[in-house]
Design a protein around this motif. Sequence first.
Motif, PDB file in Angstrom:
ATOM      1  N   VAL A 107       0.835  -1.200   0.000  1.00  0.00           N
ATOM      2  CA  VAL A 107       0.000   0.000   0.000  1.00  0.00           C
ATOM      3  C   VAL A 107       0.874   1.256   0.000  1.00  0.00           C
ATOM      4  O   VAL A 107       2.073   1.209   0.278  1.00  0.00           O
ATOM      5  CB  VAL A 107      -0.942   0.028   1.229  1.00  0.00           C
ATOM      6  CG1 VAL A 107      -1.832  -1.200   1.235  1.00  0.00           C
ATOM      7  CG2 VAL A 107      -0.160   0.134   2.528  1.00  0.00           C
ATOM      8  N   ALA A 108       0.239   2.389  -0.300  1.00  0.00           N
ATOM      9  CA  ALA A 108       0.935   3.669  -0.300  1.00  0.00           C
ATOM     10  C   ALA A 108       1.338   4.059   1.117  1.00  0.00           C
ATOM     11  O   ALA A 108       0.792   3.547   2.099  1.00  0.00           O
ATOM     12  CB  ALA A 108       0.051   4.754  -0.920  1.00  0.00           C
ATOM     13  N   PHE A 109       2.270   4.995   1.208  1.00  0.00           N
ATOM     14  CA  PHE A 109       2.861   5.321   2.512  1.00  0.00           C
ATOM     15  C   PHE A 109       1.817   5.831   3.490  1.00  0.00           C
ATOM     16  O   PHE A 109       0.924   6.610   3.156  1.00  0.00           O
ATOM     17  CB  PHE A 109       4.019   6.295   2.356  1.00  0.00           C
ATOM     18  CG  PHE A 109       3.667   7.673   1.868  1.00  0.00           C
ATOM     19  CD1 PHE A 109       4.102   8.783   2.545  1.00  0.00           C
ATOM     20  CD2 PHE A 109       2.935   7.858   0.702  1.00  0.00           C
ATOM     21  CE1 PHE A 109       3.819  10.060   2.087  1.00  0.00           C
ATOM     22  CE2 PHE A 109       2.640   9.130   0.236  1.00  0.00           C
ATOM     23  CZ  PHE A 109       3.088  10.231   0.934  1.00  0.00           C
ATOM     24  N   SER A 110       1.951   5.372   4.730  1.00  0.00           N
ATOM     25  CA  SER A 110       0.888   5.536   5.713  1.00  0.00           C
ATOM     26  C   SER A 110       0.778   6.966   6.256  1.00  0.00           C
ATOM     27  O   SER A 110      -0.249   7.318   6.826  1.00  0.00           O
ATOM     28  CB  SER A 110       1.092   4.558   6.874  1.00  0.00           C
ATOM     29  OG  SER A 110       2.366   4.730   7.464  1.00  0.00           O
TER      30      SER A 110
ATOM     31  N   VAL B 101       1.826  -4.525   3.458  1.00  0.00           N
ATOM     32  CA  VAL B 101       3.154  -3.914   3.478  1.00  0.00           C
ATOM     33  C   VAL B 101       3.026  -2.418   3.226  1.00  0.00           C
ATOM     34  O   VAL B 101       2.477  -1.995   2.201  1.00  0.00           O
ATOM     35  CB  VAL B 101       4.076  -4.546   2.420  1.00  0.00           C
ATOM     36  CG1 VAL B 101       5.439  -3.844   2.404  1.00  0.00           C
ATOM     37  CG2 VAL B 101       4.259  -6.038   2.674  1.00  0.00           C
ATOM     38  N   ASP B 102       3.508  -1.615   4.152  1.00  0.00           N
ATOM     39  CA  ASP B 102       3.579  -0.168   3.960  1.00  0.00           C
ATOM     40  C   ASP B 102       4.804   0.131   3.106  1.00  0.00           C
ATOM     41  O   ASP B 102       5.941  -0.046   3.537  1.00  0.00           O
ATOM     42  CB  ASP B 102       3.683   0.526   5.318  1.00  0.00           C
ATOM     43  CG  ASP B 102       3.748   2.055   5.199  1.00  0.00           C
ATOM     44  OD1 ASP B 102       3.726   2.567   4.067  1.00  0.00           O
ATOM     45  OD2 ASP B 102       3.833   2.716   6.246  1.00  0.00           O
TER      46      ASP B 102
ATOM     47  N   GLN C  22       6.328   3.082  -5.046  1.00  0.00           N
ATOM     48  CA  GLN C  22       5.478   2.023  -4.508  1.00  0.00           C
ATOM     49  C   GLN C  22       5.438   0.845  -5.478  1.00  0.00           C
ATOM     50  O   GLN C  22       5.473  -0.323  -5.070  1.00  0.00           O
ATOM     51  CB  GLN C  22       4.062   2.556  -4.274  1.00  0.00           C
ATOM     52  CG  GLN C  22       3.063   1.524  -3.777  1.00  0.00           C
ATOM     53  CD  GLN C  22       1.642   2.076  -3.712  1.00  0.00           C
ATOM     54  OE1 GLN C  22       1.420   3.270  -3.933  1.00  0.00           O
ATOM     55  NE2 GLN C  22       0.688   1.224  -3.415  1.00  0.00           N
ATOM     56  N   GLY C  23       5.366   1.157  -6.768  1.00  0.00           N
ATOM     57  CA  GLY C  23       5.358   0.103  -7.782  1.00  0.00           C
ATOM     58  C   GLY C  23       6.608  -0.754  -7.750  1.00  0.00           C
ATOM     59  O   GLY C  23       6.530  -1.977  -7.921  1.00  0.00           O
ATOM     60  N   PHE C  24       7.768  -0.141  -7.533  1.00  0.00           N
ATOM     61  CA  PHE C  24       9.009  -0.914  -7.465  1.00  0.00           C
ATOM     62  C   PHE C  24       8.986  -1.898  -6.289  1.00  0.00           C
ATOM     63  O   PHE C  24       9.492  -3.020  -6.397  1.00  0.00           O
ATOM     64  CB  PHE C  24      10.210   0.022  -7.333  1.00  0.00           C
ATOM     65  CG  PHE C  24      10.623   0.688  -8.621  1.00  0.00           C
ATOM     66  CD1 PHE C  24      10.753  -0.045  -9.786  1.00  0.00           C
ATOM     67  CD2 PHE C  24      10.904   2.044  -8.661  1.00  0.00           C
ATOM     68  CE1 PHE C  24      11.140   0.566 -10.981  1.00  0.00           C
ATOM     69  CE2 PHE C  24      11.290   2.668  -9.832  1.00  0.00           C
ATOM     70  CZ  PHE C  24      11.406   1.926 -11.003  1.00  0.00           C
ATOM     71  N   VAL C  25       8.402  -1.477  -5.164  1.00  0.00           N
ATOM     72  CA  VAL C  25       8.291  -2.377  -4.012  1.00  0.00           C
ATOM     73  C   VAL C  25       7.393  -3.559  -4.367  1.00  0.00           C
ATOM     74  O   VAL C  25       7.724  -4.719  -4.086  1.00  0.00           O
ATOM     75  CB  VAL C  25       7.746  -1.624  -2.782  1.00  0.00           C
ATOM     76  CG1 VAL C  25       7.571  -2.585  -1.599  1.00  0.00           C
ATOM     77  CG2 VAL C  25       8.686  -0.485  -2.389  1.00  0.00           C
ATOM     78  N   ALA C  26       6.265  -3.265  -5.001  1.00  0.00           N
ATOM     79  CA  ALA C  26       5.346  -4.333  -5.396  1.00  0.00           C
ATOM     80  C   ALA C  26       5.987  -5.269  -6.419  1.00  0.00           C
ATOM     81  O   ALA C  26       5.810  -6.504  -6.354  1.00  0.00           O
ATOM     82  CB  ALA C  26       4.064  -3.731  -5.962  1.00  0.00           C
ATOM     83  N   MET C  27       6.738  -4.704  -7.353  1.00  0.00           N
ATOM     84  CA  MET C  27       7.383  -5.525  -8.372  1.00  0.00           C
ATOM     85  C   MET C  27       8.432  -6.448  -7.765  1.00  0.00           C
ATOM     86  O   MET C  27       8.586  -7.602  -8.179  1.00  0.00           O
ATOM     87  CB  MET C  27       8.008  -4.627  -9.436  1.00  0.00           C
ATOM     88  CG  MET C  27       6.979  -3.938 -10.326  1.00  0.00           C
ATOM     89  SD  MET C  27       7.650  -2.542 -11.279  1.00  0.00           S
ATOM     90  CE  MET C  27       8.820  -3.395 -12.358  1.00  0.00           C
ATOM     91  N   ALA C  28       9.168  -5.952  -6.776  1.00  0.00           N
ATOM     92  CA  ALA C  28      10.175  -6.785  -6.114  1.00  0.00           C
ATOM     93  C   ALA C  28       9.513  -7.977  -5.423  1.00  0.00           C
ATOM     94  O   ALA C  28       9.998  -9.112  -5.504  1.00  0.00           O
ATOM     95  CB  ALA C  28      10.966  -5.952  -5.107  1.00  0.00           C
TER      96      ALA C  28
END
Length: 245
Positions: A45-48, A76-77, A85-91
């Motif tokens: 998710v996007a930063f809290s 996952v924050d 955020q996309g790079f975190v999801a892609m990893a």
Amino acid sequence: LALPQAAVRRLQEEPAIDTTPWPPEHYCRTYLKLGQTADHIVHVVAFSRFTSTLELARMGAAMAREQEPRLSVEIVDSGATGMAQGFVAMAAARKAASGAGIDSVLLSAEQARNSVWSVFALQSLAYLARTGRVGRLYGWAGSLLKVTPVVGLFDGKEHPLALTRSAAQAARRILSFVDDHTRAGISLQAAVMHSGRADDAAALVEALAHRSGVGRCYSVEFTPVMQLVAGPGVLGVALYAEPDR
């Protein structure tokens, strides 16, 4: 959320916008639907600090587990937004696609979260101010006229970087931000993000292509929701220091 550009522009002109997030029941239904074909779900998710999505998603996950005890939902924050955020999801997705277990997937997401940075040149902070979540930034630049604020987002926090007087000066500050990271000897992936600035985004992609240390570079337009929140004329870059495989 798909919105025609005419609707986006009209809503951008409103003095206030409704930023009420999806309720927990929405997330619960989504998790249960995904759970029909998976036992483990990782939601990045996007930063809290700027949104209540994190807590609402956690509530939805708890509701889903009550109905389907076998289902594991991890929230996952990302500490980021946009393509950071996309790079975190892609990893996380790459690790999951490799057949790794849930713990390894979560570790990959956490490592990526600590390896992304983003910087944005905003036409104005007035659009963000409508959300009521940028008091510190608005106090920094909100009362100044004819400036383009350049704001960093990393380590899960917003960072005022510069007040520039033109779009060209703001673009140079963005490139300086990139250079600060490439000089550290880090190999980076990059993504240029924009809201109605396709030509400037293309020029920025071209400039990044000549930066040593920058590998693959994406170019994406902000989603309608991002355009509503941040306003028109936004230009930014997300960086990801991908670990050695």
